[in-house]
Design an enzyme around this catalytic site. Structure first.
Site, PDB file in Angstrom:
ATOM      1  N   ILE A  84      37.310  36.308  40.352  1.00 12.94           N
ATOM      2  CA  ILE A  84      37.801  35.130  41.085  1.00 12.94           C
ATOM      3  C   ILE A  84      37.114  34.894  42.427  1.00 12.94           C
ATOM      4  O   ILE A  84      37.260  33.830  43.013  1.00 12.94           O
ATOM      5  CB  ILE A  84      39.329  35.159  41.278  1.00 12.94           C
ATOM      6  CG1 ILE A  84      39.756  36.258  42.231  1.00 12.94           C
ATOM      7  CG2 ILE A  84      40.048  35.251  39.952  1.00 12.94           C
ATOM      8  CD1 ILE A  84      41.266  36.211  42.541  1.00 12.94           C
ATOM      9  N   ASP A 102      37.927  40.606  36.583  1.00 12.41           N
ATOM     10  CA  ASP A 102      38.478  39.585  37.462  1.00 12.41           C
ATOM     11  C   ASP A 102      37.343  39.150  38.388  1.00 12.41           C
ATOM     12  O   ASP A 102      36.918  39.922  39.257  1.00 12.41           O
ATOM     13  CB  ASP A 102      39.643  40.196  38.252  1.00 12.41           C
ATOM     14  CG  ASP A 102      40.281  39.219  39.218  1.00 12.41           C
ATOM     15  OD1 ASP A 102      39.580  38.308  39.706  1.00 12.41           O
ATOM     16  OD2 ASP A 102      41.474  39.371  39.515  1.00 12.41           O
ATOM     17  N   LYS A 155      40.248  31.027  45.174  1.00  6.82           N
ATOM     18  CA  LYS A 155      39.430  31.633  46.222  1.00  6.82           C
ATOM     19  C   LYS A 155      38.115  30.886  46.414  1.00  6.82           C
ATOM     20  O   LYS A 155      37.742  30.540  47.527  1.00  6.82           O
ATOM     21  CB  LYS A 155      39.135  33.100  45.886  1.00  6.82           C
ATOM     22  CG  LYS A 155      40.367  33.894  45.503  1.00  6.82           C
ATOM     23  CD  LYS A 155      41.369  33.992  46.647  1.00  6.82           C
ATOM     24  CE  LYS A 155      42.613  34.754  46.200  1.00  6.82           C
ATOM     25  NZ  LYS A 155      43.645  34.808  47.247  1.00  6.82           N
ATOM     26  N   TYR A 181      43.846  45.112  44.429  1.00  2.64           N
ATOM     27  CA  TYR A 181      44.780  44.063  44.844  1.00  2.64           C
ATOM     28  C   TYR A 181      46.213  44.451  44.479  1.00  2.64           C
ATOM     29  O   TYR A 181      46.508  44.698  43.307  1.00  2.64           O
ATOM     30  CB  TYR A 181      44.370  42.770  44.129  1.00  2.64           C
ATOM     31  CG  TYR A 181      45.360  41.631  44.139  1.00  2.64           C
ATOM     32  CD1 TYR A 181      45.783  41.055  42.949  1.00  2.64           C
ATOM     33  CD2 TYR A 181      45.853  41.107  45.335  1.00  2.64           C
ATOM     34  CE1 TYR A 181      46.673  39.995  42.931  1.00  2.64           C
ATOM     35  CE2 TYR A 181      46.742  40.042  45.333  1.00  2.64           C
ATOM     36  CZ  TYR A 181      47.155  39.490  44.126  1.00  2.64           C
ATOM     37  OH  TYR A 181      48.032  38.440  44.118  1.00  2.64           O
TER      38      TYR A 181
END
Lengths: 489, 494
Positions: free
Chosen positions: A234, A232, A270, A147
């Site tokens: 998410i 992460d 998300k 990302y």
């Protein structure tokens, strides 16, 4: 001299919003698609948002007026909530989030609500982690592609470095032990202190989940090197079908590890589709980190009004189960339709079953007979934006080690818009049919396949493209230009 | 466990920032909070508990807001009237903020300053409360090791907000006369820093002042503007208590001053704002960075990603603050109520010989208990503080926590409770003073005649006799957040 007045941080470009990569956003904002008002506008497929299940949420909201401090049913709580600024957060908020995280992992693990620390979105959570775990000049390893916002979130104000762990399409971008070791070794050679490893699981931009073997290998690598492991997660609830989502928390149950090294970043942006509410979570197994992060959370607490709404919503287990199941189903349907549509024109995507996007393989469309390069990828990208009129994200913005991949977001629009986008892509691909070198496209000739029903004749003009700038970090969900109030189709 | 980079012990596992005490929550100063959290006052459930007067909150006018909320259901995305906006708002994460929110905040800022200045919505940048705003501005204006001057006494959490993660130093300027910053003091602090090879990047003032509750006069502000302009350093004005000015003199915002000084370099001026004090909504985390420097605006806006205001909250407040009729009425009534509360408290304190600094703003008074100290030292101040917490059972904030260079002053918050609770606290103070008077009269009979000057200073009250309780080290009461891990403040309010 203006630069002197400000800090080095302010005078530099660490925010990552380089001018080159604005073309996608500019094109979209100057000419945003609207089914009725602007049917030939640019379709936004560069924003990883989950807009498929708001009807369920709205339905719940109307049935639960006491979740809001503004309704007649809830206004008596207004004052208590408006003055609540304790950085521990509302207890019911923490419990509800912990419980939600457990459900997202199929109840295979338990989370302690006292370890839930708030932050300003996942953006704030990542920066917070960097501030807690590393000093300026220290580094985190991060597998590519990753990302683009990480460059800003982890580095900008913290002075921490990000070192890539190269992953390749030849083995589905798996994170191999060898790649980890190589990256670690290179850092040592360059005299850079590695403080941790950051992984995203499910992956953005790949949309894949990490398998048990990879996770175990990652866990033992970080334990062995005594470095932090930041996971992460998410996109945890965007996983549909198989393979199932395996959280690092699950791996910890069966494998030796040092809990002081393990930390999760979570968010509701998300999984629930609420990026506007800025609900970021740091969950650490290290007591000191929890305590420090909590103090730092003062810089980005979740609005108490939002804490209360979320606490209410996520405490409703019936709703949560229904939402998670239905949301997955819709994501799966959308994913399958879109990838099928692409397959029909010979466009493959990396096999994936999570995330809000697909990782589209256009390597064969670029390269002019040679290996695809970043320049050729960006040329193709310009064409996609300006001619196909879809904003997608080029792989180089994710630091992908090989050119030709594009992330295409598919969950931020309704069905009709998705079909419009597919039609456009299919027309475009039809022009390229039979061209091995994927070079200059002439108007298509020869056998037309049955799917080429669209009237649109795309021609690539011989436009002279702008200078290509260096790799930058497009990817921030924030529009660098104008307000996105009406950004959504 | 060994690593090829060397062995990391637990200490080294974390960053330097994580392991220094820059957060300012030193163990010592928790007694006030502990006492309160362990034994919070409640009129019926716990009438002998500790009354919280250490929290600068504005709770006097929520009825007005609640009334507005019920009449304006469209302001919420959770009502029938508003739910159709739910999706748009839930996905809105643009760091420019909702345009309507920015306009409404800009207008509110103008109104809070009597509409003598107007604010440009394009310069409104969000942040995670004033806490986040202060930090963000430092990240924009100064490098690690550089410094900002700050007149003392000042809000204790500035050390954390301005310096913890930024590495910026704070250099206090001691003001001899309360809150009147003199050019001499300023120059002296500036030169002193230069001699120590510390680069001063700016000056930060709080106006109205926390903890003093006073406002800056025009001449001083003009002097400050000229000073920073001359030295080419920044002036940051924390104006978060702007609408709490309940008596004259009125607030003069730095915005008003520079409006009439077009020759100065506007790139040097920045305002910190928030809705936590003026509207009483600290839980909503609405901080604002307002800069006259374009580059700072764009940089701070990018940084705001780390602490944006929840779009749900932006939406609601945009509605509330766009209602001109409501805002005008609210500001007037809020001021009136603050004025009444202030008057009542200061009068009653005066009756028992306790003076407060003359003030006309803020949510607190700056109480003078110098006459109750055995010696004018920080240690004595903290001893007295312990007595106030443990015996009088009121949590107030000792002046030393605000870096006040004179011992014996205490900040007492008065706007975070109802009338009855104020009277309970006043009653306790009266009882305490009476008791101390009696004891010291008894002592006087048996001791040598105290010296005359000291007697004057004590104003009828003489030495306190402490019980022989053994006091722990004193904690550093800084942040409005309870540092105690297990105690949610959900029901913390009296």
């Amino acid at each position: 001299m203006v630069a002197e007045l400000l800090s080095k941080i302010a005078a530099g470009n660490g925010h990552g919003e380089e001018s080159a990569y604005f073309d996608g956003w500019k094109a979209y904002e100057n000419d945003p698609f609207h089914p009725v008002n602007n049917p030939h506008g640019v379709i936004q497929m560069g924003l990883a948002e989950n807009q498929l299940s708001f009807d369920l949420v709205k339905d719940w909201i109307l049935k639960n007026p006491s979740a809001s401090i503004c309704t007649v049913e809830g206004v008596d709580q207004f004052k208590d909530i408006a003055i609540f600024q304790d950085y521990h957060g509302l207890p019911q908020f923490r419990h509800a989030v912990a419980r939600f995280m457990e459900k997202v992992r199929g109840d295979k693990v338990r989370y302690d609500s006292d370890r839930i620390v708030m932050s300003g979105g996942a953006t704030g959570a990542h920066e917070l982690m960097a501030f807690c775990l590393a000093d300026p000049g220290d580094a985190f390893l991060v597998p590519t592609p990753y990302y683009p916002g990480f460059d800003r979130d982890l580095r900008w104000r913290t002075g921490v470095q990000l070192l890539p762990v190269e992953c390749h399409g030849s083995n589905q971008f798996k994170v191999t032990k060898q790649a980890l070791e190589e990256a670690y070794k290179k850092a040592a050679e360059d005299n850079i202190k590695v403080k941790g490893l950051l992984i995203t699981n499910p992956s953005n931009p790949l949309g894949t989940v990490l398998d048990r073997e990879t996770l175990t290998s990652i866990l033992s690598f970080s334990t062995d090197k005594n470095i932090h492991l930041i996971c992460d997660e998410i996109y945890g609830a965007t996983v549909f079908g198989y393979p199932e989502f395996i959280s690092i928390s699950e791996i910890m149950l069966d494998h030796p590890h040092n809990p002081d090294l393990i930390h999760l970043v979570y968010s509701l942006s998300k999984d629930l589709g609420f990026p506007g509410f800025r609900v970021g979570i740091v969950y650490s197994y290290n007591d000191r980190v929890v305590s420090c992060a909590r103090k730092m959370s003062s810089f980005g607490l979740v609005s108490a009004q939002t804490q209360m709404l979320i606490a209410s919503m996520l405490s409703d287990e019936v709703f949560v189960e229904k939402f998670l199941a239905e949301s997955k189903k819709r994501l799966e349907t959308r994913h399958n339709e879109f990838t099928w549509g692409l397959n029909q024109v010979g466009i493959q995507c990396l096999k994936s079953n999570a995330g809000l996007f697909v990782w589209m393989d256009l390597r064969q469309l670029i390269g002019q007979g040679k290996d695809p390069t970043v320049e050729s990828e960006l040329r193709l990208w310009r064409v996609i934006i300006n001619e196909v009129k879809i904003n997608v994200s080029p792989g180089c913005s994710f630091h992908c080690s090989e050119a030709g991949w594009f992330r295409v977001c598919i969950a931020n629009m309704d069905n009709e818009t998705m079909h419009v986008a597919l039609r456009r892509i299919r027309s475009f691909a039809a022009q390229k049919v039979g061209k091995k070198d994927g070079g200059v496209v002439r108007s298509s000739s020869g056998k037309r396949k049955c799917w080429q029903q669209n009237n649109l004749q795309l021609r690539l003009s011989s436009r002279r493209l702008d200078d290509l700038m260096g790799v930058s970090q497009l990817g921030s969900p924030h529009s660098p230009m104008s307000p996105l109030v009406r950004a959504q189709t | 466990m060994e690593s090829s980079n060397g062995v990391f012990n637990n200490e080294q596992l974390l960053s330097t920032i994580a392991t220094n005490n820059g957060h300012g929550e030193d163990v010592e100063y928790f007694d006030g909070w502990k006492a309160y959290d362990n034994d919070p006052y409640h009129p019926s459930n716990n009438p002998n508990g500790v009354i919280q007067m250490g929290l600068a909150e504005n709770q006097l006018s929520f009825d007005l807001i609640k009334e507005w909320m019920v009449k304006n259901p469209q302001a919420s995305i959770c009502t029938h009237e508003g739910v159709n906006k739910f999706t748009d708002i839930a996905i809105f994460q643009d760091y420019h903020g909702l345009p309507k929110f920015r306009s409404a905040v800009a207008k509110f800022m103008g109104k809070a300053r009597g509409d003598r200045v107007s604010f440009d919505p394009e310069r409104i940048v969000m942040s995670g409360g004033a806490t986040g705003a202060n930090e963000t501005l430092m990240f924009c204006l100064a490098d690690p090791g550089e410094a900002f001057l700050v007149p003392s006494p000042y809000y204790p959490a500035f050390n954390r907000d301005l310096g913890w993660r930024t590495g910026v130093k704070l250099i206090p300027i001691t003001c001899e006369s309360w809150n009147k910053i003199t050019e001499e003091a300023l120059k002296s602090a500036y030169e002193d820093a230069q001699n120590k090879k510390i680069r001063v990047k700016g000056l930060i003032i709080t106006n109205p002042s926390n903890p003093l509750g006073t406002v800056q006069d025009f001449d001083t502000l003009k002097m400050l503007v000229n000073f920073v302009n001359d030295k080419r350093i920044h002036l940051v004005c924390d104006e978060i208590f702007a609408a709490t000015v309940f008596n004259s003199p009125r607030l003069i915002s730095v915005a008003e001053v520079i409006k009439d000084m077009p020759h100065v370099n506007y790139d040097l001026f920045h305002i910190i704002y928030s809705l936590s004090k003026d509207l009483g909504m600290p839980g909503f985390r609405v901080g604002v960075v307002y800069s006259y420097n374009d580059r700072v605006v764009t940089t701070a806006r990018k940084m705001s990603s780390f602490g944006l205001v929840s779009s749900q909250t932006q939406y609601m407040l945009a509605s509330l603050l766009s209602d001109d009729v409501f805002v005008t009425s609210y500001l007037d009534k809020s001021r009136e109520r603050l004025s009444q509360r202030h008057k009542h408290l200061t009068r009653e304190l005066a009756k028992v010989g306790i003076q407060c600094l003359k003030s006309n703003a803020g949510l607190f008074v700056w109480m003078d208990l110098r006459h109750l100290l055995k010696k004018p030292t920080k240690e004595e101040e903290l001893k007295l503080w312990k007595v106030i917490i443990n015996d009088v059972k009121i949590n107030v904030s000792p002046g030393s926590s605000f870096h006040c260079n004179e011992a014996g002053w205490f900040r007492v918050c008065f706007a975070n409770m109802d009338d009855e609770t104020v009277d309970v606290s006043l009653q306790r103070i009266r009882t305490f003073v009476r008791r101390e008077n009696k004891e010291s009269n008894n002592n006087n009979d048996n001791t040598q005649k105290p010296n005359l000057k000291k007697r004057k200073e004590m104003m009828k009250l003489s030495r306190l006799s402490f019980n022989s309780r053994r006091f722990e080290e004193t904690p550093n009461l800084l942040s409005p957040h309870s540092p105690i891990p297990q105690s949610p403040l959900v029901k913390a309010r009296t």
